[in-house]
Design an enzyme around this catalytic site. Structure first.
Site, mmCIF file in Angstrom:
data_model
loop_
_atom_site.group_PDB
_atom_site.id
_atom_site.type_symbol
_atom_site.label_atom_id
_atom_site.label_comp_id
_atom_site.label_asym_id
_atom_site.label_seq_id
_atom_site.Cartn_x
_atom_site.Cartn_y
_atom_site.Cartn_z
ATOM 1 N N LYS A 1 0.939 -1.340 -0.296
ATOM 2 C CA LYS A 1 0.160 0.163 0.008
ATOM 3 C C LYS A 1 0.916 1.290 -0.077
ATOM 4 O O LYS A 1 1.832 1.294 0.434
ATOM 5 C CB LYS A 1 -0.978 0.178 1.175
ATOM 6 C CG LYS A 1 -0.257 0.017 2.498
ATOM 7 C CD LYS A 1 0.263 1.340 3.072
ATOM 8 C CE LYS A 1 0.983 1.169 4.463
ATOM 9 N NZ LYS A 1 1.677 2.507 5.076
ATOM 10 N N ASP B 1 -2.498 -1.984 9.601
ATOM 11 C CA ASP B 1 -2.609 -1.926 8.169
ATOM 12 C C ASP B 1 -3.036 -3.266 7.739
ATOM 13 O O ASP B 1 -3.335 -3.450 6.522
ATOM 14 C CB ASP B 1 -1.014 -1.740 7.678
ATOM 15 C CG ASP B 1 -0.672 -0.497 7.874
ATOM 16 O OD1 ASP B 1 -1.456 0.518 8.267
ATOM 17 O OD2 ASP B 1 0.612 -0.112 7.494
ATOM 18 N N ALA C 1 0.398 -7.179 4.568
ATOM 19 C CA ALA C 1 0.312 -7.889 3.545
ATOM 20 C C ALA C 1 0.211 -9.607 3.707
ATOM 21 O O ALA C 1 -0.593 -10.269 3.543
ATOM 22 C CB ALA C 1 0.596 -7.700 2.164
ATOM 23 N N GLY D 1 9.676 -0.935 4.317
ATOM 24 C CA GLY D 1 9.725 -0.026 3.413
ATOM 25 C C GLY D 1 8.616 1.026 3.720
ATOM 26 O O GLY D 1 8.312 1.972 2.842
ATOM 27 N N GLY D 2 7.818 1.050 4.587
ATOM 28 C CA GLY D 2 6.614 1.889 4.684
ATOM 29 C C GLY D 2 5.698 1.411 3.854
ATOM 30 O O GLY D 2 4.449 2.201 3.470
ATOM 31 N N PRO E 1 8.859 -4.292 -0.387
ATOM 32 C CA PRO E 1 10.338 -4.023 0.385
ATOM 33 C C PRO E 1 9.831 -4.138 2.018
ATOM 34 O O PRO E 1 8.984 -3.728 2.518
ATOM 35 C CB PRO E 1 10.608 -2.560 0.129
ATOM 36 C CG PRO E 1 9.766 -2.246 -1.013
ATOM 37 C CD PRO E 1 8.637 -2.748 -1.144
#
Length: 310
Positions: free
Chosen positions: A17, A145, A113, A106-107, A103
């Site tokens: 995202k 998230d 996920a 990686g933010g 990544p």
């Protein structure tokens, strides 16, 4: 429940995202911050394969340094599988294989996920048949998230980011992502934000503990106009991330000079997301950044959340 399904394996794909908008409120007593964010799922995916097993195990592929991804209960996918087993009273296990493309640190929510994909994969493998609402509830217990990675698309997140409402986003937005070999710690970036606000004399409730996504951001998404959205991109964590990694600001500037409409640090960084006017513009920006020695990826959004494939 003690019987798994007869499937030899279940393969689930879940997207990374971008936070096209991220407002961060003051730190609560529990250490968390109030958020107002807009997530967009993009076409950079994590793949999780679940196979029947008597116990729980995990292997990870696609990372240069395996030590960056834990294989025990520190891994969100492993925790997701065990949480689902406990919730469904399932007494077996699962062998999880994660194939990473998002990544690490990686933010972009790669670990989230993985967790969402593990929930969907184990639910199908074990035949537990939990409802979407129940899976969302379990996802929210794993991290802010994770619920979004289940649903995908474009959504407004409030609370810790886990309370979701779909946002209408017309059309397709083209992004060029610039990844980094060196990740950034999310707690460290939030800690830096708190320190910077204290240095500037901000009070604990300034910014306020409850936040709203600005109307122009939602209007830009509804219009499907990349130029409108570019002018609305914002991330409260960006200053803190740039403080930790000054090269991120230079990457954004480089991307804009290469033709991107605007750029933003994704979440807590260090991935930089550059919004482009269309596919050809994105390809031009990608080529220019590659010639400069960077490692750009061309993706698009929004895309669906965690789905069984194959």
């Amino acid at each position: 429940m003690s019987q798994a399904s007869s499937s030899a394996s279940v393969h689930v794909r879940a997207p990374g995202k971008i936070n096209v908008y991220l407002g961060v409120g003051g730190r609560h007593d529990d250490g968390y911050h109030a958020l107002a964010t807009v997530f967009q799922a993009v076409s950079l995916y994590e793949d999780v394969i679940a196979r029947p097993a008597a116990d729980f195990s995990l292997v990870v592929r696609g990372v240069d340094d395996p030590s960056t991804v834990p294989l025990d209960d520190r891994n969100l996918a492993m925790r997701a599988a065990k949480l689902l087993a406990a919730a469904a009273d399932f007494d077996g296990g699962v062998a999880l294989e994660i194939r990473k493309s998002v990544p690490v640190a990686g933010g972009m929510g790669g670990g989230s996920a993985d967790a969402a994909a593990a929930l969907v994969a184990c639910d199908a493998l074990w035949g537990t048949g939990l409802s979407t609402a129940r899976l969302h509830e379990l996802a929210a217990r794993l991290g802010a998230d994770v619920p979004f990675a289940l649903h995908g698309g474009t959504a407004v997140g409030t609370g810790r980011g886990d309370r979701l409402n779909p946002a209408l986003a017309r059309g397709r937005f083209e992004w060029v992502l610039v990844t980094s070999d060196e990740g950034l710690s999310t707690p460290a970036v939030y800690g830096r934000l708190d320190a910077l606000r204290e240095e500037d004399g901000a009070l604990a409730d300034d910014p306020p503990l409850s936040l709203d996504v600005p109307i122009p951001v939602l209007q830009a998404l509804r219009s499907g106009d990349a130029g409108d959205l570019a002018s609305s991109l914002h991330n409260d964590l960006q200053t803190a991330a740039v403080h930790e990694r000054p090269d991120l600001e230079r990457t954004i500037e480089h991307g804009i000079r290469a033709g991107a409409l605007h750029g933003i640090v994704s979440g807590s960084g260090p991935t930089v997301a550059l919004l482009c006017a269309g596919p050809e513009n994105a390809q031009d920006v990608q080529s220019a950044l590659r010639e400069a020695g960077l490692d750009p990826l061309h993706v698009h959004g929004p895309v669906p959340g965690a789905r069984i494939v194959g």
